[in-house]
Write a protein that holds these residues in place. Structure first.
Motif, PDB file in Angstrom:
ATOM      1  N   GLY A 207       9.206  29.079  -8.860  1.00 27.92           N
ATOM      2  CA  GLY A 207      10.897  29.100  -8.207  1.00 27.92           C
ATOM      3  C   GLY A 207      11.345  27.958  -6.553  1.00 27.92           C
ATOM      4  O   GLY A 207      12.100  28.224  -6.302  1.00 27.92           O
ATOM      5  N   GLY A 208      10.103  27.930  -5.858  1.00 28.03           N
ATOM      6  CA  GLY A 208       9.953  26.962  -4.935  1.00 28.03           C
ATOM      7  C   GLY A 208      10.274  25.911  -5.153  1.00 28.03           C
ATOM      8  O   GLY A 208      10.396  25.246  -6.033  1.00 28.03           O
ATOM      9  N   SER A 209      10.219  25.484  -3.709  1.00 23.70           N
ATOM     10  CA  SER A 209      10.551  23.977  -3.623  1.00 23.70           C
ATOM     11  C   SER A 209       9.827  23.405  -2.933  1.00 23.70           C
ATOM     12  O   SER A 209       8.568  23.169  -2.045  1.00 23.70           O
ATOM     13  CB  SER A 209      12.020  23.877  -2.335  1.00 23.70           C
ATOM     14  OG  SER A 209      12.209  24.509  -3.340  1.00 23.70           O
ATOM     15  N   LEU A 210       9.124  21.382  -3.101  1.00 24.85           N
ATOM     16  CA  LEU A 210       8.491  20.412  -2.127  1.00 24.85           C
ATOM     17  C   LEU A 210       8.909  19.471  -1.864  1.00 24.85           C
ATOM     18  O   LEU A 210       9.868  18.941  -3.226  1.00 24.85           O
ATOM     19  CB  LEU A 210       7.073  21.139  -3.189  1.00 24.85           C
ATOM     20  CG  LEU A 210       6.103  21.643  -2.492  1.00 24.85           C
ATOM     21  CD1 LEU A 210       4.569  21.302  -3.381  1.00 24.85           C
ATOM     22  CD2 LEU A 210       5.989  21.846  -0.863  1.00 24.85           C
ATOM     23  N   ARG A 211       8.918  18.725  -1.079  1.00 25.17           N
ATOM     24  CA  ARG A 211       9.309  17.695  -1.353  1.00 25.17           C
ATOM     25  C   ARG A 211       8.463  16.352  -0.895  1.00 25.17           C
ATOM     26  O   ARG A 211       7.247  16.844   0.194  1.00 25.17           O
ATOM     27  CB  ARG A 211      10.156  17.468   0.195  1.00 25.17           C
ATOM     28  CG  ARG A 211      11.316  15.867   0.285  1.00 25.17           C
ATOM     29  CD  ARG A 211      11.888  16.050   1.188  1.00 25.17           C
ATOM     30  NE  ARG A 211      12.794  14.917   1.111  1.00 25.17           N
ATOM     31  CZ  ARG A 211      13.391  13.956   2.160  1.00 25.17           C
ATOM     32  NH1 ARG A 211      12.935  14.393   3.585  1.00 25.17           N
ATOM     33  NH2 ARG A 211      14.234  13.219   2.391  1.00 25.17           N
TER      34      ARG A 211
ATOM     35  N   GLN B  35       1.091  -0.726   0.081  1.00 25.29           N
ATOM     36  CA  GLN B  35      -0.274   0.123  -0.552  1.00 25.29           C
ATOM     37  C   GLN B  35       0.674   0.961  -0.368  1.00 25.29           C
ATOM     38  O   GLN B  35       1.545   1.348   1.122  1.00 25.29           O
ATOM     39  CB  GLN B  35      -1.167   0.043   1.339  1.00 25.29           C
ATOM     40  CG  GLN B  35      -2.196  -1.118   1.406  1.00 25.29           C
ATOM     41  CD  GLN B  35      -1.201  -2.034   1.657  1.00 25.29           C
ATOM     42  OE1 GLN B  35      -0.431  -2.429   2.737  1.00 25.29           O
ATOM     43  NE2 GLN B  35      -1.955  -3.097   0.865  1.00 25.29           N
ATOM     44  N   LEU B  36       0.147   2.231  -0.807  1.00 25.67           N
ATOM     45  CA  LEU B  36       1.720   3.913  -0.789  1.00 25.67           C
ATOM     46  C   LEU B  36       0.101   4.751  -0.515  1.00 25.67           C
ATOM     47  O   LEU B  36      -0.568   4.830  -1.116  1.00 25.67           O
ATOM     48  CB  LEU B  36       1.720   3.417  -2.726  1.00 25.67           C
ATOM     49  CG  LEU B  36       2.502   2.187  -3.229  1.00 25.67           C
ATOM     50  CD1 LEU B  36       2.998   2.589  -4.295  1.00 25.67           C
ATOM     51  CD2 LEU B  36       3.804   2.785  -2.486  1.00 25.67           C
ATOM     52  N   GLN B  37       1.139   5.544  -0.160  1.00 30.34           N
ATOM     53  CA  GLN B  37       0.698   6.523   0.009  1.00 30.34           C
ATOM     54  C   GLN B  37       1.148   8.102   0.333  1.00 30.34           C
ATOM     55  O   GLN B  37       2.946   8.043   0.551  1.00 30.34           O
ATOM     56  CB  GLN B  37       0.268   6.807   1.729  1.00 30.34           C
ATOM     57  CG  GLN B  37      -0.342   8.242   2.270  1.00 30.34           C
ATOM     58  CD  GLN B  37      -1.098   8.226   3.972  1.00 30.34           C
ATOM     59  OE1 GLN B  37      -1.468   7.145   4.287  1.00 30.34           O
ATOM     60  NE2 GLN B  37      -2.012   9.160   4.120  1.00 30.34           N
ATOM     61  N   ALA B  38       0.565   9.299  -1.217  1.00 34.32           N
ATOM     62  CA  ALA B  38       2.132   9.577  -1.245  1.00 34.32           C
ATOM     63  C   ALA B  38       1.031  11.502  -0.082  1.00 34.32           C
ATOM     64  O   ALA B  38      -0.312  11.616   0.222  1.00 34.32           O
ATOM     65  CB  ALA B  38       1.240  10.258  -2.918  1.00 34.32           C
ATOM     66  N   SER B  39       1.907  12.143   0.184  1.00 34.81           N
ATOM     67  CA  SER B  39       1.597  13.095   0.648  1.00 34.81           C
ATOM     68  C   SER B  39       2.454  14.387   0.565  1.00 34.81           C
ATOM     69  O   SER B  39       4.067  14.696  -0.469  1.00 34.81           O
ATOM     70  CB  SER B  39       1.901  12.581   2.121  1.00 34.81           C
ATOM     71  OG  SER B  39       3.463  12.384   2.827  1.00 34.81           O
ATOM     72  N   GLY B  40       2.451  15.582   1.133  1.00 35.48           N
ATOM     73  CA  GLY B  40       3.725  16.879   1.191  1.00 35.48           C
ATOM     74  C   GLY B  40       3.262  18.287   0.153  1.00 35.48           C
ATOM     75  O   GLY B  40       4.533  18.219   0.268  1.00 35.48           O
ATOM     76  N   GLY B  41       2.288  17.614  -1.024  1.00 36.67           N
ATOM     77  CA  GLY B  41       1.692  18.345  -1.629  1.00 36.67           C
ATOM     78  C   GLY B  41       1.236  18.953  -1.324  1.00 36.67           C
ATOM     79  O   GLY B  41       0.914  19.783   0.074  1.00 36.67           O
ATOM     80  N   GLY B  42       0.680  20.941  -2.130  1.00 37.86           N
ATOM     81  CA  GLY B  42       0.706  22.280  -1.498  1.00 37.86           C
ATOM     82  C   GLY B  42       0.691  23.054  -2.038  1.00 37.86           C
ATOM     83  O   GLY B  42       0.801  22.756  -3.622  1.00 37.86           O
ATOM     84  N   LEU B  43       0.566  24.618  -1.682  1.00 36.35           N
ATOM     85  CA  LEU B  43       0.643  26.136  -2.670  1.00 36.35           C
ATOM     86  C   LEU B  43       2.099  26.282  -2.529  1.00 36.35           C
ATOM     87  O   LEU B  43       2.372  26.422  -1.001  1.00 36.35           O
ATOM     88  CB  LEU B  43      -0.942  26.627  -2.087  1.00 36.35           C
ATOM     89  CG  LEU B  43      -0.214  28.088  -2.961  1.00 36.35           C
ATOM     90  CD1 LEU B  43      -0.191  27.938  -4.227  1.00 36.35           C
ATOM     91  CD2 LEU B  43      -1.317  28.897  -2.418  1.00 36.35           C
ATOM     92  N   VAL B  44       2.400  26.416  -3.579  1.00 37.48           N
ATOM     93  CA  VAL B  44       4.538  26.850  -3.607  1.00 37.48           C
ATOM     94  C   VAL B  44       3.860  27.138  -4.563  1.00 37.48           C
ATOM     95  O   VAL B  44       3.885  28.057  -5.280  1.00 37.48           O
ATOM     96  CB  VAL B  44       4.968  25.951  -3.996  1.00 37.48           C
ATOM     97  CG1 VAL B  44       5.483  25.124  -4.570  1.00 37.48           C
ATOM     98  CG2 VAL B  44       7.025  26.510  -3.163  1.00 37.48           C
ATOM     99  N   GLN B  45       4.532  29.028  -4.334  1.00 32.31           N
ATOM    100  CA  GLN B  45       5.048  30.006  -5.405  1.00 32.31           C
ATOM    101  C   GLN B  45       6.066  29.572  -6.642  1.00 32.31           C
ATOM    102  O   GLN B  45       6.792  28.714  -5.814  1.00 32.31           O
ATOM    103  CB  GLN B  45       6.064  31.429  -4.790  1.00 32.31           C
ATOM    104  CG  GLN B  45       4.605  31.819  -3.981  1.00 32.31           C
ATOM    105  CD  GLN B  45       4.814  33.183  -3.324  1.00 32.31           C
ATOM    106  OE1 GLN B  45       6.630  34.012  -3.557  1.00 32.31           O
ATOM    107  NE2 GLN B  45       3.720  34.370  -3.537  1.00 32.31           N
TER     108      GLN B  45
END
Length: 119
Positions: free
Chosen positions: A14-18, A2-12
């Protein structure tokens, strides 16, 4: 698995997300893992994949040099580090697992996590 993705969101721009992909179930470290995304009105797009050992990685040209896939089998986790984000990176991001890296089919899919990049 079972897999669960997370960590998304709103970013400007040039920004970064993991993004994180947490796995449960037996023998996760036998599986290669890929990241995909599907933007509004677009088809699902392959982004990156990593072998079960972590020694092999592959990237789509659209994200090469900006995104990095990694994994830690002791934590049953895979990550997608996304840098220099662009508006066109806005999409729902998914992780998926497959026994044979490079196979056209993935065996297991997680639910998506939404990434929104604003200008």
């Amino acid at each position: 698995v079972q897999l669960q993705a997370s960590g998304g969101g709103l970013v400007q721009t040039g920004g970064s997300l993991r993004l994180s992909c947490a796995a449960s179930g037996r023998r996760f470290n036998n599986y290669a893992v890929g990241w995909f995304r599907q933007g509004p009105g677009k088809e699902r797009e392959f982004l990156a994949a990593i072998s079960w050992s972590g020694h092999e990685t592959y990237y789509a040209d659209s994200v090469k040099g900006r995104f990095t896939i990694s994994r830690d089998n002791t934590k049953n986790a895979v990550w997608l580090q996304m840098n220099d984000l662009k508006v066109e990176d806005t999409a729902v991001y998914y992780c998926a697992a497959q026994i044979h890296l490079g196979s056209p089919e993935y065996d297991y899919w997680g639910q998506g996590t939404l990434v929104t990049v604003s200008s």
